[in-house]
Design an enzyme around this catalytic site. Sequence first.
Site, mmCIF file in Angstrom:
data_model
loop_
_atom_site.group_PDB
_atom_site.id
_atom_site.type_symbol
_atom_site.label_atom_id
_atom_site.label_comp_id
_atom_site.label_asym_id
_atom_site.label_seq_id
_atom_site.Cartn_x
_atom_site.Cartn_y
_atom_site.Cartn_z
ATOM 1 N N SER A 1 -10.547 -0.127 6.811
ATOM 2 C CA SER A 1 -9.908 -0.057 5.490
ATOM 3 C C SER A 1 -9.241 -1.322 4.993
ATOM 4 O O SER A 1 -8.841 -1.385 3.836
ATOM 5 C CB SER A 1 -8.868 1.061 5.483
ATOM 6 O OG SER A 1 -9.510 2.284 5.281
ATOM 7 N N SER B 1 -10.043 2.229 2.597
ATOM 8 C CA SER B 1 -9.065 2.924 1.785
ATOM 9 C C SER B 1 -8.094 1.994 1.054
ATOM 10 O O SER B 1 -7.456 2.428 0.093
ATOM 11 C CB SER B 1 -8.264 3.878 2.670
ATOM 12 O OG SER B 1 -7.477 3.164 3.597
ATOM 13 N N LYS C 1 0.846 -1.200 0.000
ATOM 14 C CA LYS C 1 0.000 0.000 0.000
ATOM 15 C C LYS C 1 0.882 1.250 0.000
ATOM 16 O O LYS C 1 1.937 1.269 0.661
ATOM 17 C CB LYS C 1 -0.925 -0.039 1.230
ATOM 18 C CG LYS C 1 -2.022 1.015 1.246
ATOM 19 C CD LYS C 1 -2.953 0.827 2.458
ATOM 20 C CE LYS C 1 -4.034 1.901 2.512
ATOM 21 N NZ LYS C 1 -4.941 1.762 3.677
HETATM 22 N N1 GLN Z 1 -13.542 4.660 5.793
HETATM 23 C C1 GLN Z 1 -13.002 5.087 7.040
HETATM 24 C C2 GLN Z 1 -12.567 6.524 6.932
HETATM 25 O O1 GLN Z 1 -12.773 7.086 5.927
HETATM 26 C C3 GLN Z 1 -11.898 4.202 7.491
HETATM 27 C C4 GLN Z 1 -10.649 4.409 6.758
HETATM 28 C C5 GLN Z 1 -9.524 3.556 7.247
HETATM 29 O O2 GLN Z 1 -9.744 2.540 7.912
HETATM 30 N N2 GLN Z 1 -8.318 4.008 6.962
HETATM 31 O O3 GLN Z 1 -12.037 7.083 7.834
#
Ligand code: GLN
Length: 489
Positions: free
Chosen positions: A177, A153, A75
């Site tokens: 995410s 994400s 990532k």
């Molecule tokens: N979708 C969540 C956010 O936008 C979680 C994102 C994540 O776990 N990095 O914060």
Amino acid sequence: MSELSKLTIAAARDALKKGDVTSVELTEACLAEIDAADALGAFVHKTPEVALEQARSADARKDGGDLNGIPLGIKDLFCTKGVASQAASRILDGFKPEYESTVTTQLFDQGAVMLGKLNMDEFAMGSSNETSVYGNAVNPWKAGDAALTPGGSSGGSASAVAADLCLGATGTDTGGSIRQPAAFTGITGIKPTYGRVSRWGIVAFASSLDQAGPMTKDVRDAAIMLRAMCGHDPKDSTSADLAVPDFEAALTGDIRGKTIGIPKEYRMEGMPAEIEKLWEDGTAMLRDAGAKIVDITLPHTKYALPAYYVIAPAEASSNLARYDGVRFGHRAGLAAGDGITEMYEKTRAEGFGSEVQRRVMIGTYVLSAGFYDAYYNRARKVRTLIKQDFEAVFADGVDAILTPATPSAAFALGQKFDDPVQMYLNDVFTVTVNLAGLPGIAVPAGVDAAGLPLGLQLIGRPWEEGDLLNTAYALEQAAGFVAKPARWW
Ligand code: GLN
């Protein structure tokens, strides 16, 4: 198309050990798949030279462990030495770290091969991979003509693993995410207990919630890769000084006598019947495998999303204060007479996308002197109550909790992009786990009427990832999910 990139990590490991395949062959197969899959937008920085060099040294190594010679995607928010690491943000344009994150150091020390960096939401803020400076990643699964989000994400990681561009990938999970994109793409993803995996060298979003974990083709691979990522790191003060068990050895599939809790608060109004059915089917599978099923209550669940969307932006606003155009990344062009204030303002206005700016503004607001108690401190108290809900259930003898992973299957790109509240609702089943610091895993368990994958989530006791993986393994065996996306890219 080559079959080699379709191998699981376990199968490739065994083939490498027997000498049936070389790491160079595996790596070349993956690199060819990656080059043919630009339409998925998964890999945003390809590193074929690094990959082939690592593959050659893995092939030369005699004492290789489980990951020796295994090609992985990383990532984009893991700092990788000398390789672009941008967290999908314009503000880190051109940034090539001088150092390697602890996670990637451990993976490479164990012989893993890096194919390149993977797309994601900017600074890991999002649930659809649409806030990325590189443009969105696309889900390899399709239902009709519309292009679907792979989730976020860690959308690039999910898309790459589901499309067999790599054998496994790293992800990070602050509020879901790893688990939500895994569920949207029919793969497995585990967020370990907070403190299991070092955060050193991972671009920070919300430090008290962030954890890295593997995204893989099945549960066995998750066990193998997680073991390699875990361990105490003196460079991360929140890293736990605990022995790392052999998680793969825990995969017996025997869950007789285990107690699985079904939390009534996760039965959300308006939840699609298919998700409800999947959850019931998953419950029956665990019961048939010999587990005891009990109804449980986690009464503060309904406050989890609001608490998360106060705490995460608060921490983000502080973490992101370091991006000022002075030391690294993007710096805005300045006009005559501009001073340092204008440099900060212009750089941050140009460098951050709108979702990141929204979070920074919410975060500074909830931390401001006048509102600190009303929002930030209250959210912290709610967080403690949520954690105590879980502690009470575990004290009653529950070994793991079964819930849906997401409230829907993958949705169309663009569908929720202009509606942050709808987007945030995607995390309803996952954020509680981060707030409580617990391990959680998403396992593909079925498909919806359109043939799209659906995932179930298992939440475990702190530090008991081995046990959690074993329950997930039993669920995986019973669900028998084997569907793959039809290749269109
Ligand atoms: N979708 C969540 C956010 O936008 C979680 C994102 C994540 O776990 N990095 O914060």
